[in-house]
Scaffold this motif. Structure first.
Motif, mmCIF file in Angstrom:
data_model
loop_
_atom_site.group_PDB
_atom_site.id
_atom_site.type_symbol
_atom_site.label_atom_id
_atom_site.label_comp_id
_atom_site.label_asym_id
_atom_site.label_seq_id
_atom_site.Cartn_x
_atom_site.Cartn_y
_atom_site.Cartn_z
ATOM 1 N N SER A 194 0.813 -1.215 0.000
ATOM 2 C CA SER A 194 0.000 0.000 0.000
ATOM 3 C C SER A 194 0.848 1.267 0.000
ATOM 4 C CB SER A 194 -0.958 -0.008 1.196
ATOM 5 O OG SER A 194 -1.938 -1.020 1.030
ATOM 6 N N SER A 195 2.132 1.168 0.344
ATOM 7 C CA SER A 195 2.991 2.352 0.251
ATOM 8 C C SER A 195 3.249 2.734 -1.203
ATOM 9 C CB SER A 195 4.326 2.129 0.978
ATOM 10 O OG SER A 195 5.211 1.317 0.228
ATOM 11 N N ALA A 196 2.934 1.831 -2.145
ATOM 12 C CA ALA A 196 3.103 2.112 -3.573
ATOM 13 C C ALA A 196 1.864 2.749 -4.188
ATOM 14 C CB ALA A 196 3.441 0.826 -4.329
ATOM 15 N N ILE A 197 0.744 2.751 -3.436
ATOM 16 C CA ILE A 197 -0.489 3.317 -3.995
ATOM 17 C C ILE A 197 -1.159 4.299 -3.039
ATOM 18 C CG2 ILE A 197 -0.865 1.196 -5.323
ATOM 19 C CD1 ILE A 197 -3.251 0.618 -3.381
ATOM 20 N N ASN A 198 -0.517 4.640 -1.919
ATOM 21 C CA ASN A 198 -1.203 5.462 -0.920
ATOM 22 C C ASN A 198 -1.132 6.948 -1.249
ATOM 23 O OD1 ASN A 198 1.382 6.295 -0.203
ATOM 24 N ND2 ASN A 198 1.375 5.372 1.830
ATOM 25 N N GLY A 199 -1.665 7.764 -0.348
ATOM 26 C CA GLY A 199 -1.704 9.210 -0.547
ATOM 27 C C GLY A 199 -0.448 9.932 -0.127
ATOM 28 N N LEU A 200 0.610 9.200 0.281
ATOM 29 C CA LEU A 200 1.961 9.742 0.483
ATOM 30 C C LEU A 200 2.156 10.515 1.789
ATOM 31 C CD1 LEU A 200 2.163 11.088 -3.137
ATOM 32 C CD2 LEU A 200 3.679 9.303 -2.297
ATOM 33 N N ILE A 201 1.138 10.687 2.584
ATOM 34 C CA ILE A 201 1.222 11.580 3.741
ATOM 35 C C ILE A 201 2.010 10.920 4.870
ATOM 36 C CG2 ILE A 201 -0.125 12.773 5.513
ATOM 37 C CD1 ILE A 201 -2.324 13.064 3.352
ATOM 38 N N TYR A 202 2.972 11.668 5.394
ATOM 39 C CA TYR A 202 3.830 11.165 6.472
ATOM 40 C C TYR A 202 3.334 11.719 7.805
ATOM 41 C CZ TYR A 202 7.953 9.856 9.166
ATOM 42 O OH TYR A 202 8.794 9.311 10.099
ATOM 43 N N ILE A 203 2.632 10.886 8.552
ATOM 44 C CA ILE A 203 2.119 11.246 9.878
ATOM 45 C C ILE A 203 2.391 10.083 10.818
ATOM 46 C CG2 ILE A 203 0.013 11.633 11.232
ATOM 47 C CD1 ILE A 203 0.757 14.105 9.762
ATOM 48 N N ARG A 204 2.908 10.385 11.995
ATOM 49 C CA ARG A 204 3.233 9.327 12.947
ATOM 50 C C ARG A 204 2.110 9.042 13.941
ATOM 51 N NH1 ARG A 204 9.114 11.704 14.739
ATOM 52 N NH2 ARG A 204 10.239 11.312 12.772
ATOM 53 N N GLY A 205 1.212 9.997 14.141
ATOM 54 C CA GLY A 205 0.241 9.884 15.210
ATOM 55 C C GLY A 205 0.667 10.740 16.393
ATOM 56 N N GLY B 119 -3.849 9.326 12.998
ATOM 57 C CA GLY B 119 -3.362 9.837 11.719
ATOM 58 C C GLY B 119 -3.131 8.720 10.727
ATOM 59 N N ASN B 120 -2.474 9.043 9.627
ATOM 60 C CA ASN B 120 -2.165 8.069 8.581
ATOM 61 C C ASN B 120 -1.224 7.007 9.130
ATOM 62 O OD1 ASN B 120 -2.372 11.020 7.672
ATOM 63 N ND2 ASN B 120 -3.085 9.914 5.884
ATOM 64 N N THR B 121 -1.337 5.792 8.636
ATOM 65 C CA THR B 121 -0.678 4.652 9.280
ATOM 66 C C THR B 121 0.655 4.228 8.677
ATOM 67 O OG1 THR B 121 -2.114 3.247 7.922
ATOM 68 C CG2 THR B 121 -2.810 3.659 10.192
ATOM 69 N N HIS B 122 1.022 4.786 7.507
ATOM 70 C CA HIS B 122 2.217 4.272 6.831
ATOM 71 C C HIS B 122 3.488 4.462 7.653
ATOM 72 C CE1 HIS B 122 5.234 3.334 3.917
ATOM 73 N NE2 HIS B 122 5.599 4.575 3.734
ATOM 74 N N ALA B 123 3.696 5.640 8.226
ATOM 75 C CA ALA B 123 4.906 5.894 9.003
ATOM 76 C C ALA B 123 5.009 4.915 10.172
ATOM 77 C CB ALA B 123 4.922 7.340 9.512
ATOM 78 N N ALA B 124 3.876 4.630 10.816
ATOM 79 C CA ALA B 124 3.886 3.693 11.938
ATOM 80 C C ALA B 124 4.177 2.278 11.477
ATOM 81 C CB ALA B 124 2.545 3.756 12.673
ATOM 82 N N ALA B 125 3.721 1.912 10.272
ATOM 83 C CA ALA B 125 4.014 0.579 9.737
ATOM 84 C C ALA B 125 5.517 0.398 9.523
ATOM 85 C CB ALA B 125 3.268 0.364 8.423
ATOM 86 N N VAL B 126 6.179 1.440 9.065
ATOM 87 C CA VAL B 126 7.632 1.398 8.876
ATOM 88 C C VAL B 126 8.333 1.303 10.227
ATOM 89 C CG1 VAL B 126 9.634 2.689 8.017
ATOM 90 C CG2 VAL B 126 7.510 2.621 6.670
ATOM 91 N N MET B 127 7.879 2.112 11.188
ATOM 92 C CA MET B 127 8.457 2.060 12.527
ATOM 93 C C MET B 127 8.332 0.671 13.122
ATOM 94 S SD MET B 127 7.328 1.838 15.917
ATOM 95 C CE MET B 127 5.657 2.482 15.907
ATOM 96 N N LEU B 128 7.141 0.060 13.012
ATOM 97 C CA LEU B 128 6.913 -1.284 13.546
ATOM 98 C C LEU B 128 7.946 -2.271 13.012
ATOM 99 C CD1 LEU B 128 3.023 -1.543 13.194
ATOM 100 C CD2 LEU B 128 4.280 -2.001 15.307
ATOM 101 N N ALA B 129 8.205 -2.197 11.718
ATOM 102 C CA ALA B 129 9.142 -3.136 11.106
ATOM 103 C C ALA B 129 10.576 -2.860 11.528
ATOM 104 C CB ALA B 129 9.014 -3.086 9.585
ATOM 105 N N GLU B 130 10.929 -1.598 11.658
ATOM 106 C CA GLU B 130 12.279 -1.260 12.148
ATOM 107 C C GLU B 130 12.498 -1.847 13.542
ATOM 108 O OE1 GLU B 130 14.771 -0.031 10.614
ATOM 109 O OE2 GLU B 130 14.342 1.791 9.468
ATOM 110 N N LYS B 131 11.528 -1.665 14.403
ATOM 111 C CA LYS B 131 11.642 -2.173 15.771
ATOM 112 C C LYS B 131 11.601 -3.701 15.795
ATOM 113 C CE LYS B 131 9.429 -1.656 20.340
ATOM 114 N NZ LYS B 131 10.684 -1.629 21.114
ATOM 115 N N ALA B 132 10.732 -4.277 14.968
ATOM 116 C CA ALA B 132 10.618 -5.732 14.931
ATOM 117 C C ALA B 132 11.905 -6.391 14.448
ATOM 118 C CB ALA B 132 9.458 -6.137 14.023
ATOM 119 N N ALA B 133 12.547 -5.803 13.439
ATOM 120 C CA ALA B 133 13.791 -6.386 12.929
ATOM 121 C C ALA B 133 14.841 -6.462 14.030
ATOM 122 C CB ALA B 133 14.308 -5.564 11.752
ATOM 123 N N GLU B 134 14.894 -5.436 14.848
ATOM 124 C CA GLU B 134 15.851 -5.446 15.958
ATOM 125 C C GLU B 134 15.474 -6.509 16.985
ATOM 126 O OE1 GLU B 134 16.763 -2.193 19.292
ATOM 127 O OE2 GLU B 134 17.583 -1.644 17.316
#
Length: 546
Positions: A100-111, A523-538
């Motif tokens: 969905s990051s390839a088709i979303n509205g591009l807005i960067y919001i963390r919440g 807010g928009n969820t994309h930034a949080a989805a990226v954060m989740l994966a960064e933390k999960a990888a660690e």
């Protein structure tokens, strides 16, 4: 039995990996990149969709094309929702590299900071705002550079909208007249305010997680990417996940792993795959003839989403994107603007301005609604623009109380699950939706906006009572594409994953995507989805060892 099953040729066994990641979307691309940084670990990334080769996936304005693509979009629909007068609501989800990051509205919001404090209060140790901020910063490459709140060198490029637009400026000034201050950084010290969004773009191009994280990692010998490879089930050895079965070009294949299977298929398909694999409510699984690996009644429950209410206006001046798209000279102009300056509508997408404010100030001490301000108007997101000068004020409740669910309809992995959002089920959500429309109308009628407002097209001034406005929401409300919560993280009996995102009751299996959010972020969820994966990888590296 569907055509894909009929066409099955044979079963192929794939060499063993350390990690298998299901879904190359907003979270999956991040996981693949980070886990493959260790050359001693073999990583398999499975994506059901095709490679991201279309130009429309990389142009910000391409959102209008990919919204309806049969190739790059799952094109889900909800079940008829009684709270929405029995309507089925279209749910686009990305089906390609970047998801969905390839088709979303591009807005960067963390919440809001408090969103993550609430997660921690629910028993999710390690998920407070102080805990997650370093992972937001690690992923972010903000054009403004590094600061207390931002990263300047991360892979995910975040950019300002360069040129000011008179409509957005008028909206910001009108919000100030309503008591909402200007805010130039919704991801900084506070979210409250009106201003321009920052976008996940760079030099006029979309920056999906496929572009930001996966592309630089593609040359690694230890990372294997398989596209058009749809996962059909998780393979278990008793209570341990040891692999994934998937279908690729009519061939059933099975890949095995030594360490972990990581589901990053999203809030719709991660719970679907768990249920298909025997992890879910016992009654549901047995009804469809699926052997129960773990009776997990929380799988697929707790579905939350932002309901978008769109107010459409005719503009008094020919300055909207409608005007540009409705003439050949306008289309040529915006094409040249992008070609020579990498700016203009093609580089920005749909929504430029935003606002976070309180619709029910007596009931919330922080913003409870969000605006997306677009310099165009259409009957629905991604639809054909109207023939007149138009703009849109979209508004949504940030933290809905209504809860829905995702449930398989059969044991067929190629049949879409039942999606039941239960929008506007909670009384607070109904009152917030009505109050949000009144806030939008109040801002649109303030002195700063008056020179631009010819008329309110939708809902229309004839609808004014609370009952009429609520009925408008039921008849016209739609998703703003932020489903979460269906594999909820927690410490209670109904939680699907623990605070380290490990699926409860089994081993070797995690879920890493927005489905693990216990509550929807503001807010928009994309930034949080990226954060989740960064933390999960660690966390994976810490738990498995590397």
């Amino acid at each position: 039995m569907n055509q894909a099953q009929v066409a099955t040729k044979h079963i192929a066994i794939i060499p063993e990996f350390d990690y298998i990641i299901v879904g190359a979307g907003s979270s999956g691309c991040v996981l693949a990149s980070r886990l493959s940084e260790d050359p001693s670990k073999r990583v398999l990334l499975l994506e059901a969709g095709p490679p991201d080769r279309s130009l429309w996936l990389h142009l910000p304005i391409g959102y209008g094309k990919t919204m309806w693509s049969n190739t790059y979009n799952w094109r889900f629909e909800t079940a008829p929702d009684p709270n929405m007068n029995g309507r089925r609501i279209y749910w686009p989800r990305g089906k390609t590299l970047g998801g969905s990051s390839a088709i979303n509205g591009l807005i960067y919001i963390r919440g809001q900071h408090q969103d993550y404090e609430h997660w921690a209060e629910l028993g999710n140790t390690g998920w407070s705002y102080a805990d997650v901020l370093p992972y937001f910063i690690k992923s972010e490459g903000n054009q403004r550079g590094a600061s207390e709140h931002h990263g300047g060198s991360g892979p995910l490029r975040v950019s300002d909208i360069g040129a000011k637009h008179p409509l957005i400026e008028a909206f910001i000034n009108a919000a100030a007249e309503h008591g909402v201050p200007r805010n130039d950084d919704f991801n900084g010290a506070r979210q409250l305010g009106a201003g321009y969004y920052q976008l996940t773009t760079q030099n006029g191009w979309r920056c999906s997680t496929a572009t930001a994280f996966l592309k630089p990692a593609r040359g690694r010998a230890n990372l294997v990417l398989e596209t058009q490879a749809q996962a059909t089930s998780i393979v278990f050895d008793q209570q341990r996940a040891v692999g994934v079965s998937y279908r690729q070009q009519g061939i059933s294949k099975t890949a095995r792993c030594k360490a972990e299977v990581l589901l990053a298929a999203g809030a719709v398909q991660s719970p679907q795959l768990l249920q298909l694999s025997g992890i879910g409510p016992r009654e549901l699984l047995e009804r469809h003839g699926i052997a129960v690996v773990k009776d997990a009644p929380g799988v697929g429950e707790n579905l939350q989403d932002h309901l978008q209410i769109r107010l459409g206006f005719e503009c008094s001046q020919p300055i909207t994107t409608n005007d540009q798209l409705n003439s050949w000279s306008g289309k040529v102009g915006i094409a040249l603007q992008w070609l020579f300056k990498r700016s203009g509508p093609l580089a920005v997408g749909i929504n430029q301005g935003g606002c976070f404010m309180r619709a029910l100030p007596d009931e919330s001490d922080r913003p409870d609604i969000q605006f997306h301000v677009s310099t165009l108007s259409a009957d629905m997101a991604g639809g054909k623009v109207h023939p007149y000068s138009g703009f849109t004020l979209s508004v949504c409740q940030l933290r809905p109380h209504s809860r829905g669910h995702i449930r398989i309809r059969s044991a067929d992995p190629f049949e879409a699950p039942e999606i039941t959002p239960n929008y506007l089920d909670a009384e607070l959500d109904q009152r917030t939706a009505v109050a949000a429309i009144r806030c939008a109308r109040a801002i649109a009628s303030n002195p700063a906006m008056r020179p631009f407002v010819k008329r309110e097209v939708k809902p229309g001034p004839e609808l004014n009572s609370d009952a009429d406005l609520l009925e408008f929401c039921r008849n016209h409300g739609a998703t703003i594409f932020h489903p979460v919560g269906t594999c909820r993280m927690g410490a209670d009996a109904l939680a699907v994953v623990d605070p380290r995102l490990r699926v409860n009751g089994v081993t070797g299996l995690r879920v890493v995507d927005c489905s693990v959010m216990p509550t929807l972020v503001s807010g928009n969820t994309h930034a949080a989805a990226v954060m989740l994966a960064e933390k999960a990888a660690e966390m994976v590296r810490e738990d498995v060892g590397s």
